[in-house]
Design a protein around this motif. Structure first.
Motif, PDB file in Angstrom:
ATOM      1  N   ASP A 134      15.533   1.227  44.661  1.00  0.00           N
ATOM      2  CA  ASP A 134      14.528   0.905  43.637  1.00  0.00           C
ATOM      3  C   ASP A 134      13.133   1.302  44.106  1.00  0.00           C
ATOM      4  O   ASP A 134      12.284   1.694  43.298  1.00  0.00           O
ATOM      5  N   LEU A 135      12.901   1.200  45.395  1.00  0.00           N
ATOM      6  CA  LEU A 135      11.592   1.577  45.931  1.00  0.00           C
ATOM      7  C   LEU A 135      11.375   3.084  45.848  1.00  0.00           C
ATOM      8  O   LEU A 135      10.247   3.539  45.661  1.00  0.00           O
ATOM      9  N   ILE A 136      12.435   3.853  45.984  1.00  0.00           N
ATOM     10  CA  ILE A 136      12.307   5.311  45.861  1.00  0.00           C
ATOM     11  C   ILE A 136      11.834   5.670  44.461  1.00  0.00           C
ATOM     12  O   ILE A 136      11.002   6.566  44.285  1.00  0.00           O
ATOM     13  N   THR A 137      12.324   4.967  43.462  1.00  0.00           N
ATOM     14  CA  THR A 137      11.882   5.192  42.089  1.00  0.00           C
ATOM     15  C   THR A 137      10.380   4.947  41.967  1.00  0.00           C
ATOM     16  O   THR A 137       9.668   5.708  41.312  1.00  0.00           O
ATOM     17  N   ILE A 138       9.894   3.919  42.633  1.00  0.00           N
ATOM     18  CA  ILE A 138       8.464   3.586  42.581  1.00  0.00           C
ATOM     19  C   ILE A 138       7.623   4.701  43.200  1.00  0.00           C
ATOM     20  O   ILE A 138       6.642   5.139  42.614  1.00  0.00           O
ATOM     21  N   VAL A 139       8.024   5.194  44.368  1.00  0.00           N
ATOM     22  CA  VAL A 139       7.210   6.219  45.033  1.00  0.00           C
ATOM     23  C   VAL A 139       7.326   7.579  44.370  1.00  0.00           C
ATOM     24  O   VAL A 139       6.474   8.440  44.578  1.00  0.00           O
ATOM     25  N   SER A 140       8.353   7.773  43.546  1.00  0.00           N
ATOM     26  CA  SER A 140       8.474   9.060  42.849  1.00  0.00           C
ATOM     27  C   SER A 140       7.776   9.048  41.491  1.00  0.00           C
ATOM     28  O   SER A 140       7.705  10.076  40.817  1.00  0.00           O
ATOM     29  N   ASP A 141       7.239   7.923  41.096  1.00  0.00           N
ATOM     30  CA  ASP A 141       6.518   7.806  39.828  1.00  0.00           C
ATOM     31  C   ASP A 141       5.224   8.615  39.889  1.00  0.00           C
ATOM     32  O   ASP A 141       4.550   8.654  40.915  1.00  0.00           O
ATOM     33  N   THR A 142       4.862   9.244  38.789  1.00  0.00           N
ATOM     34  CA  THR A 142       3.648  10.066  38.758  1.00  0.00           C
ATOM     35  C   THR A 142       2.373   9.249  38.945  1.00  0.00           C
ATOM     36  O   THR A 142       1.336   9.797  39.292  1.00  0.00           O
ATOM     37  N   ASN A 143       2.427   7.946  38.720  1.00  0.00           N
ATOM     38  CA  ASN A 143       1.248   7.095  38.902  1.00  0.00           C
ATOM     39  C   ASN A 143       1.111   6.544  40.322  1.00  0.00           C
ATOM     40  O   ASN A 143       0.171   5.806  40.602  1.00  0.00           O
ATOM     41  N   PHE A 144       2.032   6.898  41.197  1.00  0.00           N
ATOM     42  CA  PHE A 144       1.964   6.419  42.568  1.00  0.00           C
ATOM     43  C   PHE A 144       0.732   7.026  43.249  1.00  0.00           C
ATOM     44  O   PHE A 144       0.400   8.190  43.014  1.00  0.00           O
TER      45      PHE A 144
END
Length: 166
Positions: A134-144
């Protein structure tokens, strides 16, 4: 779970090898070799254990390529990376990721009430991300806050330089 909710204390390495600033580069290299580690935190002295710098494998390569052999007896205080970059023990792993990205560093000294408690490396951060998809999804978000291109390069570097395929 979010990156802000995970404390760096959850991934902190407390078993950090240290050396005093009056030791030489050969002594530091032996500590790294004997312990199979990539860095040593340099402290003012063992009694106060106050971190003043860091020596890494990369630093040793630089020193070997630019220093005359007689200079290996020089105190490490003249060769170490300093000033140190620190974070409070109350920081999150997101704080650590952003600081590493902004400062172009791979490790952060962690202090609790101005006392040295450990170190967090980019390898530690990568491992926590790999354990929680789930954390990988967060860091791959364009708003990261760290650009996707840079995150991708870091993932690729770690994925292929570690034992994931061995």
């Amino acid at each position: 779970m979010s990156l802000e909710s995970i404390s760096i204390m959850d991934i902190l390495n407390k078993n950090v090898k240290t050396a005093e600033q009056n030791q030489n580069i050969l002594e530091i290299s032996k500590i790294m070799f004997d312990n199979n580690i990539g860095s040593v935190v340099i402290v003012d002295n063992y009694e106060s254990n106050n971190p003043v710098g860091v020596i890494t494998e990369r630093d040793i390569i630089r020193i070997l390529s630019t220093t005359q052999l007689g200079n290996f007896q020089m105190p490490v205080s003249e060769l170490m990376s300093h000033p140190i970059i620190t974070l409070s023990s109350k920081s999150s792993i997101l704080d650590a990721m952003k600081l590493m990205y902004e400062r172009k560093i791979r490790r952060i000294i962690v202090l609790e009430e101005n006392k040295f408690v450990g170190i967090v490396t980019e390898h530690d951060l990568f491992n926590i991300l790999m354990k929680n998809k789930d954390l990988i999804t967060i860091v791959s978000d364009t708003n990261f806050p760290i650009p996707q291109k840079d995150m991708y390069q870091e993932f690729t570097h770690h994925w292929f330089s570690n034992s994931y395929f061995k």
